[in-house]
Design a protein around this motif. Structure first.
Motif, PDB file in Angstrom:
ATOM      1  N   ARG A 130     -73.721  63.748  -5.847  1.00 30.83           N
ATOM      2  CA  ARG A 130     -74.281  62.393  -5.887  1.00 30.83           C
ATOM      3  C   ARG A 130     -73.462  61.447  -5.011  1.00 30.83           C
ATOM      4  NH1 ARG A 130     -74.451  62.016 -10.883  1.00 30.83           N
ATOM      5  NH2 ARG A 130     -72.485  60.917 -11.292  1.00 30.83           N
ATOM      6  N   ALA A 131     -72.131  61.579  -5.070  1.00 31.38           N
ATOM      7  CA  ALA A 131     -71.271  60.734  -4.232  1.00 31.38           C
ATOM      8  C   ALA A 131     -71.526  60.995  -2.754  1.00 31.38           C
ATOM      9  CB  ALA A 131     -69.809  60.989  -4.584  1.00 31.38           C
ATOM     10  N   TYR A 132     -71.739  62.245  -2.416  1.00 33.50           N
ATOM     11  CA  TYR A 132     -72.059  62.612  -1.025  1.00 33.50           C
ATOM     12  C   TYR A 132     -73.356  61.945  -0.581  1.00 33.50           C
ATOM     13  CZ  TYR A 132     -73.987  65.747   2.594  1.00 33.50           C
ATOM     14  OH  TYR A 132     -74.581  66.269   3.718  1.00 33.50           O
ATOM     15  N   ARG A 133     -74.382  62.038  -1.406  1.00 35.89           N
ATOM     16  CA  ARG A 133     -75.667  61.438  -1.041  1.00 35.89           C
ATOM     17  C   ARG A 133     -75.530  59.935  -0.836  1.00 35.89           C
ATOM     18  NH1 ARG A 133     -77.401  64.837  -5.292  1.00 35.89           N
ATOM     19  NH2 ARG A 133     -77.701  63.043  -6.692  1.00 35.89           N
ATOM     20  N   GLU A 134     -74.768  59.306  -1.710  1.00 34.67           N
ATOM     21  CA  GLU A 134     -74.587  57.859  -1.607  1.00 34.67           C
ATOM     22  C   GLU A 134     -73.835  57.471  -0.334  1.00 34.67           C
ATOM     23  OE1 GLU A 134     -72.659  56.926  -5.260  1.00 34.67           O
ATOM     24  OE2 GLU A 134     -74.500  57.078  -6.452  1.00 34.67           O
ATOM     25  N   TYR A 135     -72.819  58.262   0.005  1.00 36.92           N
ATOM     26  CA  TYR A 135     -72.040  57.930   1.202  1.00 36.92           C
ATOM     27  C   TYR A 135     -72.874  58.116   2.465  1.00 36.92           C
ATOM     28  CZ  TYR A 135     -68.283  57.513   4.557  1.00 36.92           C
ATOM     29  OH  TYR A 135     -67.509  57.092   5.612  1.00 36.92           O
ATOM     30  N   VAL A 136     -73.582  59.239   2.554  1.00 37.84           N
ATOM     31  CA  VAL A 136     -74.391  59.487   3.746  1.00 37.84           C
ATOM     32  C   VAL A 136     -75.475  58.422   3.888  1.00 37.84           C
ATOM     33  CG1 VAL A 136     -75.920  61.109   4.927  1.00 37.84           C
ATOM     34  CG2 VAL A 136     -73.919  61.956   3.688  1.00 37.84           C
ATOM     35  N   ALA A 137     -76.110  58.052   2.780  1.00 35.33           N
ATOM     36  CA  ALA A 137     -77.144  57.019   2.829  1.00 35.33           C
ATOM     37  C   ALA A 137     -76.558  55.682   3.278  1.00 35.33           C
ATOM     38  CB  ALA A 137     -77.813  56.887   1.470  1.00 35.33           C
ATOM     39  N   ALA A 138     -75.379  55.345   2.770  1.00 33.24           N
ATOM     40  CA  ALA A 138     -74.736  54.103   3.176  1.00 33.24           C
ATOM     41  C   ALA A 138     -74.368  54.141   4.656  1.00 33.24           C
ATOM     42  CB  ALA A 138     -73.494  53.851   2.324  1.00 33.24           C
ATOM     43  N   PHE A 139     -73.811  55.245   5.090  1.00 37.70           N
ATOM     44  CA  PHE A 139     -73.429  55.376   6.494  1.00 37.70           C
ATOM     45  C   PHE A 139     -74.649  55.215   7.399  1.00 37.70           C
ATOM     46  CE2 PHE A 139     -72.456  57.463  10.448  1.00 37.70           C
ATOM     47  CZ  PHE A 139     -71.134  57.138  10.689  1.00 37.70           C
ATOM     48  N   ASP A 140     -75.723  55.872   7.041  1.00 34.82           N
ATOM     49  CA  ASP A 140     -76.924  55.821   7.876  1.00 34.82           C
ATOM     50  C   ASP A 140     -77.493  54.406   7.936  1.00 34.82           C
ATOM     51  OD1 ASP A 140     -79.092  57.191   9.382  1.00 34.82           O
ATOM     52  OD2 ASP A 140     -80.312  56.518   7.683  1.00 34.82           O
ATOM     53  N   SER A 141     -77.551  53.722   6.812  1.00 33.78           N
ATOM     54  CA  SER A 141     -78.179  52.407   6.789  1.00 33.78           C
ATOM     55  C   SER A 141     -77.308  51.328   7.427  1.00 33.78           C
ATOM     56  CB  SER A 141     -78.512  52.007   5.343  1.00 33.78           C
ATOM     57  OG  SER A 141     -77.333  51.854   4.570  1.00 33.78           O
ATOM     58  N   ILE A 142     -75.976  51.505   7.399  1.00 30.25           N
ATOM     59  CA  ILE A 142     -75.069  50.493   7.939  1.00 30.25           C
ATOM     60  C   ILE A 142     -74.732  50.761   9.405  1.00 30.25           C
ATOM     61  CG2 ILE A 142     -72.734  49.530   7.750  1.00 30.25           C
ATOM     62  CD1 ILE A 142     -72.988  50.088   4.683  1.00 30.25           C
ATOM     63  N   VAL A 143     -74.358  51.985   9.733  1.00 26.99           N
ATOM     64  CA  VAL A 143     -73.958  52.318  11.104  1.00 26.99           C
ATOM     65  C   VAL A 143     -75.168  52.542  11.998  1.00 26.99           C
ATOM     66  CG1 VAL A 143     -72.714  54.009  12.521  1.00 26.99           C
ATOM     67  CG2 VAL A 143     -71.746  53.240  10.342  1.00 26.99           C
ATOM     68  N   ARG A 144     -76.224  53.134  11.441  1.00 29.60           N
ATOM     69  CA  ARG A 144     -77.456  53.443  12.171  1.00 29.60           C
ATOM     70  C   ARG A 144     -77.200  54.307  13.414  1.00 29.60           C
ATOM     71  NH1 ARG A 144     -81.761  50.848  10.131  1.00 29.60           N
ATOM     72  NH2 ARG A 144     -81.394  49.031   8.775  1.00 29.60           N
ATOM     73  N   PRO A 145     -76.639  55.485  13.227  1.00 21.57           N
ATOM     74  CA  PRO A 145     -76.449  56.379  14.379  1.00 21.57           C
ATOM     75  C   PRO A 145     -77.792  56.872  14.894  1.00 21.57           C
ATOM     76  CG  PRO A 145     -76.073  57.566  12.347  1.00 21.57           C
ATOM     77  CD  PRO A 145     -76.259  56.115  11.952  1.00 21.57           C
ATOM     78  N   ASP A 146     -77.807  57.326  16.117  1.00 24.13           N
ATOM     79  CA  ASP A 146     -79.038  57.904  16.671  1.00 24.13           C
ATOM     80  C   ASP A 146     -79.282  59.302  16.118  1.00 24.13           C
ATOM     81  OD1 ASP A 146     -79.820  55.887  18.971  1.00 24.13           O
ATOM     82  OD2 ASP A 146     -77.649  56.132  19.035  1.00 24.13           O
TER      83      ASP A 146
END
Length: 324
Positions: free
Chosen positions: A101-117
């Motif tokens: 669950r912590a992994y999912r939350e971190y990846v989701a946060a990273f994607d929404s904030i950093v917005r990598p291609d």
């Protein structure tokens, strides 16, 4: 073509200098990051961690308008038979629902904030399957698929990736030397938009770059086409345990690497390191394999150029002309 800002020494000054120097030789950027397990499992907000520790670096790398590939490492990048050292120190495992669950939350946060291609959410999956416990690999499959579903449900348009170890797929590190392929990885991670490739042929028994088959990359997806990017790899410019090499061999490898990339019609080619690593400054644990990768840079630890950089720049110049 690009690099990540892994510095020769673990200092902010070296990170900033590496980011600046590599940008002169790149038209894309790579971030390779461990999941910050200790902070996450201590209930630190994933969004806070991303904004505090990663957002400014991502903005620095992309300020020239270049695309960003980010690779988030949930396991142990230097020992695929082990879990993250941070998790092990805590007595935890990715097999636990709370850790997933912590992994999912971190990846989701990273994607929404950093917005990598592009976003790699599992790294060297076939090597992990070969080297780790089945329960660990099963957990990686489950949490990666659940994370991909979460990102898509949230409307993310990021190209999602996992990476495979090419030398393993060819049976050169495991499998007795026979081509194994990546069918299992394609089945276990069906959400993949782009496949990441990892390859260190000097550790896989090749003594000459020209001996690497021209279809070394293209054969992986010959039966089921999928866009691909080299997300890590290289050839040491100096001899390491069990391997004799030189700056000339490294330069020849960069030339061969680009031939392999052309044959496979790759979207991009990255090296994790632009510089060599000053191993003595890293305070490594006994038995660390990091020294095997310490001479992969196209400049040395003091930013002096090697012959391979000229080859890299010459290929990149032709590529840039071809896209105009």
């Amino acid at each position: 073509m690009g690099f990540s800002p892994v510095p020769p020494r673990l200092s902010t000054a070296d990170v900033l200098r590496t980011a600046d120097e590599m940008s002169k030789h790149a038209d894309a950027a790579l971030m390779v990051l461990d999941i910050p397990w200790a902070a996450l499992l201590a209930d630190t907000s994933a969004a806070l961690l991303v904004r505090r520790d990663q957002l400014q670096l991502a903005r620095l790398l992309t300020q020239r308008g270049v695309p960003l590939v980010a690779a988030l490492e949930p396991t142990n990048g230097l020992d695929r038979g082990a879990e993250s050292a941070a998790l092990v120190a805590l007595g935890r495992s990715i097999t636990e629902p709370a850790v997933q669950r912590a992994y999912r939350e971190y990846v989701a946060a990273f994607d929404s904030i950093v917005r990598p291609d592009y976003l790699v959410i599992a790294v060297e999956t076939n090597l992990i399957r070969a080297a780790s416990k089945p329960s660990v690999y099963g957990a990686l499959v489950a949490m990666s698929n659940a994370t991909a579903a979460r990102l898509r449900a949230a409307g993310s348009m990021t190209k999602l990736m996992v990476s495979v170890q090419v030398d393993v797929a060819w049976g050169r590190l495991t499998g007795g030397g026979s081509f194994v392929g990546i069918a299992r990885d394609r089945a276990d991670f069906p959400f993949v938009d782009v496949l990441g490739l990892s390859s260190y042929p000097y550790l896989a028994g090749f003594t000459s770059p020209e001996d690497i088959p021209l279809d070394y990359y293209s054969r992986l997806t010959a039966d089921a086409p999928l866009p691909m990017i080299v997300t890590e790899g290289g050839w040491t410019s100096g001899s390491v345990t069990g391997v004799s090499s030189s700056p000339d061999l490294q330069a020849r490898y960069i030339r061969r690497q680009m031939q392999l990339a052309d044959a496979a019609k790759l979207l991009g080619v990255f090296q994790i390191t632009f510089t060599d690593l000053d191993v003595a400054s890293f305070n490594l644990p006994s038995g660390s394999i990091l020294p095997l990768f310490a001479k992969l840079g196209l400049v040395d630890a003091n930013y002096r150029t090697k012959p391979a950089l000229a080859v890299w720049d010459s290929v990149r110049a032709v590529t840039l002309v071809g896209t105009r």
